[in-house]
Design a protein around this motif. Structure first.
Motif, short mmCIF file in Angstrom:
data_model
loop_
_atom_site.label_atom_id
_atom_site.label_comp_id
_atom_site.label_asym_id
_atom_site.label_seq_id
_atom_site.Cartn_x
_atom_site.Cartn_y
_atom_site.Cartn_z
N LEU A 1 10.68 11.97 3.87
CA LEU A 1 11.51 11.00 3.15
C LEU A 1 12.70 11.69 2.49
O LEU A 1 13.83 11.20 2.54
N ILE A 2 12.44 12.86 1.87
CA ILE A 2 13.54 13.59 1.22
C ILE A 2 14.63 13.93 2.24
O ILE A 2 15.81 13.65 2.03
N THR B 1 16.48 10.92 3.60
CA THR B 1 17.41 10.34 2.61
C THR B 1 18.67 11.19 2.49
O THR B 1 19.78 10.66 2.35
N LEU C 1 3.94 7.06 3.91
CA LEU C 1 3.54 7.16 2.50
C LEU C 1 2.46 6.14 2.14
O LEU C 1 2.19 5.91 0.97
N ILE D 1 15.35 12.42 -4.94
CA ILE D 1 15.74 13.81 -4.61
C ILE D 1 16.72 13.82 -3.44
O ILE D 1 17.77 14.46 -3.49
N LEU E 1 6.34 12.60 2.31
CA LEU E 1 7.28 12.75 1.19
C LEU E 1 8.42 13.69 1.57
O LEU E 1 9.59 13.40 1.32
N TRP F 1 5.22 6.10 -6.45
CA TRP F 1 5.88 7.24 -7.11
C TRP F 1 6.47 8.18 -6.07
O TRP F 1 7.52 8.78 -6.27
N MET F 2 5.81 8.26 -4.91
CA MET F 2 6.35 9.12 -3.85
C MET F 2 7.63 8.53 -3.28
O MET F 2 8.59 9.26 -3.01
N VAL F 3 7.64 7.22 -3.10
CA VAL F 3 8.85 6.57 -2.57
C VAL F 3 10.04 6.85 -3.48
O VAL F 3 11.11 7.31 -3.04
N GLY G 1 10.96 10.71 -3.57
CA GLY G 1 11.59 11.16 -2.32
C GLY G 1 13.02 10.67 -2.22
O GLY G 1 13.94 11.44 -1.93
N ILE G 2 13.22 9.38 -2.49
CA ILE G 2 14.57 8.82 -2.35
C ILE G 2 15.50 9.42 -3.41
O ILE G 2 16.66 9.75 -3.13
N GLY H 1 0.78 -1.23 0.00
CA GLY H 1 0.00 0.00 0.00
C GLY H 1 0.81 1.27 0.00
O GLY H 1 0.26 2.36 0.16
N LEU H 2 2.14 1.18 -0.16
CA LEU H 2 2.92 2.42 -0.22
C LEU H 2 2.69 3.09 -1.57
O LEU H 2 2.49 2.44 -2.59
N SER H 3 2.72 4.39 -1.55
CA SER H 3 2.59 5.14 -2.80
C SER H 3 3.94 5.15 -3.50
O SER H 3 4.86 5.86 -3.10
#
Lengths: 474, 98
Positions: free
Chosen positions: B70-71, B74, B54, A64, B67, A56-58, A61-62, A52-54
């Motif tokens: 997370l940025i 990371t 998320l 960037i 989000l 595209w956001m994962v 985020g990682i 259920g994780l989104s």
């Protein structure tokens, strides 16, 4: 799946523990860091197994975060290391703060009952509502203090803010009142749960906690930064552990707590190296000009030319360099290394004496000298060098001040009395490389500069050293 | 209300604190900076919390905040590990040269 995820979390925790242990000795440190990064990878992959994780956001985020962090880490100069460590630390604090806020927004979007049900579905643990909310409050407070505290530390370390302690009357009172109000806001947030009052309490808590971080760090002077950085490092770990209590996640609790404990130890080591207590560092406003200033220093400073210094160094058979923050500012580490090499070729014994709190972060001088390829065997710790100081012909102090002030051992009225120092005044001759006649960060006159056997070499440390190198070559 | 799982979590927390103290109590000052920045990278473990935020089942606001979290987490993790490795590589190079 939940079982597999938690087993992987255990694997990650073990990797962190071995990683930290191996970081503690020179031979294994690099592998230790690699192991701990592997642990992080395992923890992240395990978390991605939750359904259920989104996605595209994962990925966004990682991507960037990795880009920004990676570029910063690869491009920073070693002299900029303290600032960058402060920034990364603030980034971690902010992340924990945001995790707390994300959970808080879930509470208010779906009601506290719905939130607890969701938590149960994800972790298999049913918690009382006050516990979930208190954990959120704790994460928000510590995360926010870490964030703004690190930002102020960054400002001071990079010179964007004045390194002198900012002290105004009633400061402690204001900080105490803000802290009390923040506690009250946290209480309202917990009691108010998913009501509007609870949300207002939560918002107030965030703002007040951000303010506390600023208020706590502003009054601390630049020279006390090694203590502050290690303490903030500890805080970022505790914030992560708190976040673990919100989402009931073992790996967060264990890893966060490991960091919290190790940061605290480093803080204590730094305090001990200055012979001061942690409250004294945090609340003392040290170096602001308040409090005892020590006995007046008699005599005068004797300036010397690089030519004089050249003749003395040329004849010396044992030279010790004592670097301090001034070496970092002047970026003089390579010039020092070059001079040391020439002296060695000249048949001279050369060592570098490193005070535990020299510079602006724990181990600061070691990093700079390692960058300049100074062999490990030449780096001596304070106690070892003090034992042989009386046999040293020339001690060259490069931009260090309070850590070589003999008043720490001789003048009971001095504010730094009792601080262990490097006893360069026991060497036959001392050369002090110094930008100008001003006092060090503590605002104290340095009794060393007025000694009979001390000569001052004024000017930019790097230029002075290059001139000396030139004299040897010419 | 069942408190046993919570107490287990508190148990883990307490043991980890003692473990942390035991692990670091004797570290040569040469390694203080890499140790600090390596530990700092580990504190980026909060990335796990960010990922869990998320969850698509949650409200939109929570995901957007997640989000951001997370940025920043990371940045902390990737930057922290890389910079520590860079420092330790310098220490090692010097040793190999001897």
């Amino acid at each position: 799946m939940a079982v597999l995820i938690n087993l992987l979390y255990i694997v990650a925790s073990i990797l962190f523990i071995f990683g930290i242990k191996m970081l503690g000795s020179a031979g294994t440190a690099r592998r230790g860091n690699l192991l701990s990064s592997l642990g992080m990878l395992v923890a992240v992959v395990a978390t991605l197994l939750y359904s259920g994780l989104s996605w595209w956001m994962v990925v966004t985020g990682i991507a960037i975060g990795a880009l920004v962090g990676g570029v910063a880490a690869v491009r920073v100069k070693m002299t900029g290391m303290p600032e960058l460590v402060a920034l990364f630390n603030g980034s971690g604090g902010l992340a924990s703060l945001l995790v707390g806020l994300a959970e808080l927004s879930k509470v208010h979007a779906g009601g506290i009952e719905g939130y607890l049900a969701g938590l149960f579905a994800q972790s298999g643990v049913r918690v009382p509502d006050w516990f979930a909310l208190a954990a959120i409050a704790g994460t928000v407070i510590i995360g926010a203090v870490t964030f703004t505290g690190s930002l102020i530390a960054f400002g001071k370390l990079s010179g964007k803010l004045d390194g002198k302690p900012v002290v105004f009357s009633g400061q402690k009172l204001i900080t105490a009142v803000v802290a009390l109000v923040a506690l009250f806001a946290g209480l309202i947030m917990v009691v108010g749960a998913d009501s509007g009052v609870g949300l207002a309490g939560g918002c107030a808590l965030v703002l007040l906690a951000l303010a506390i971080g600023v208020l706590m760090t502003l009054p601390i002077g630049g020279g006390d930064m090694p203590v502050v950085i290690s303490l903030l490092n500890s805080c970022s770990g505790v914030a992560a552990a708190m976040a673990g209590f919100i989402i009931l996640n073992n790996v967060l609790v264990v890893a966060g707590c490991l960091v919290g404990a190790s940061g605290l130890i480093l803080t204590v080591i730094m305090c001990r190296a200055m012979n001061r207590s942690l409250p004294n560092v945090l609340f003392g406003g040290f170096g602001s000009g308040a409090g005892p200033q020590g006995a007046a220093v008699e005599g005068e400073m004797k300036p010397a030319s690089t030519e004089d210094a050249y003749y003395v160094l040329e004849a010396a058979s044992h030279v010790v360099f004592v670097p301090g923050y001034g070496m970092a500012v002047a970026q003089a580490q390579h010039a020092v290394k070059e001079l040391a090499g020439i002296l060695e070729d000249n048949g001279c014994q050369v060592e570098f004496a490193i005070h535990p709190v020299a510079g602006r972060m724990p181990g600061h001088m070691n990093v700079l000298l390692a960058e300049a390829d100074v062999p490990y065997e030449q780096l001596w710790e304070m106690d070892a060098i003090n034992d042989v100081m009386e046999s040293v012909d020339v001690a060259v102090v490069i931009g260090a001040n309070d850590v070589v002030n003999p008043a720490a051992g001789e003048d009971p009225s001095s504010p730094i009395y009792g601080m262990p120092i490097i006893n360069v005044h026991q060497a036959r001759t001392v050369y002090c490389l110094k930008r100008g006649k001003g006092t060090g960060f503590s605002g104290l006159e340095n009794a060393l500069f007025f000694r009979e056997n001390t000569r001052m070499l004024y000017g930019d440390a790097k230029e002075t050293l290059s001139e000396l190198v030139g004299q040897f070559k010419g | 209300m069942e408190f046993a799982p919570l107490l287990l979590l508190l148990f883990a927390f307490t043991l980890a604190a003692f473990l942390g103290f035991e692990l670091i109590s004797k570290v040569p000052s040469q390694l203080h900076t890499p140790l600090m920045s390596g530990a700092n990278a580990i504190s980026g473990i909060t990335i796990v919390g960010a990922l869990i935020a998320l969850n698509a089942g949650g409200p939109g606001v929570a995901r957007w905040i997640g989000l951001l979290a997370l940025i920043f987490a990371t940045i902390n993790v990737v930057g922290g590990y890389l910079v520590t490795d860079r420092m330790l590589a310098m220490f090692r190079k010097k040793k190999g040269g001897e």
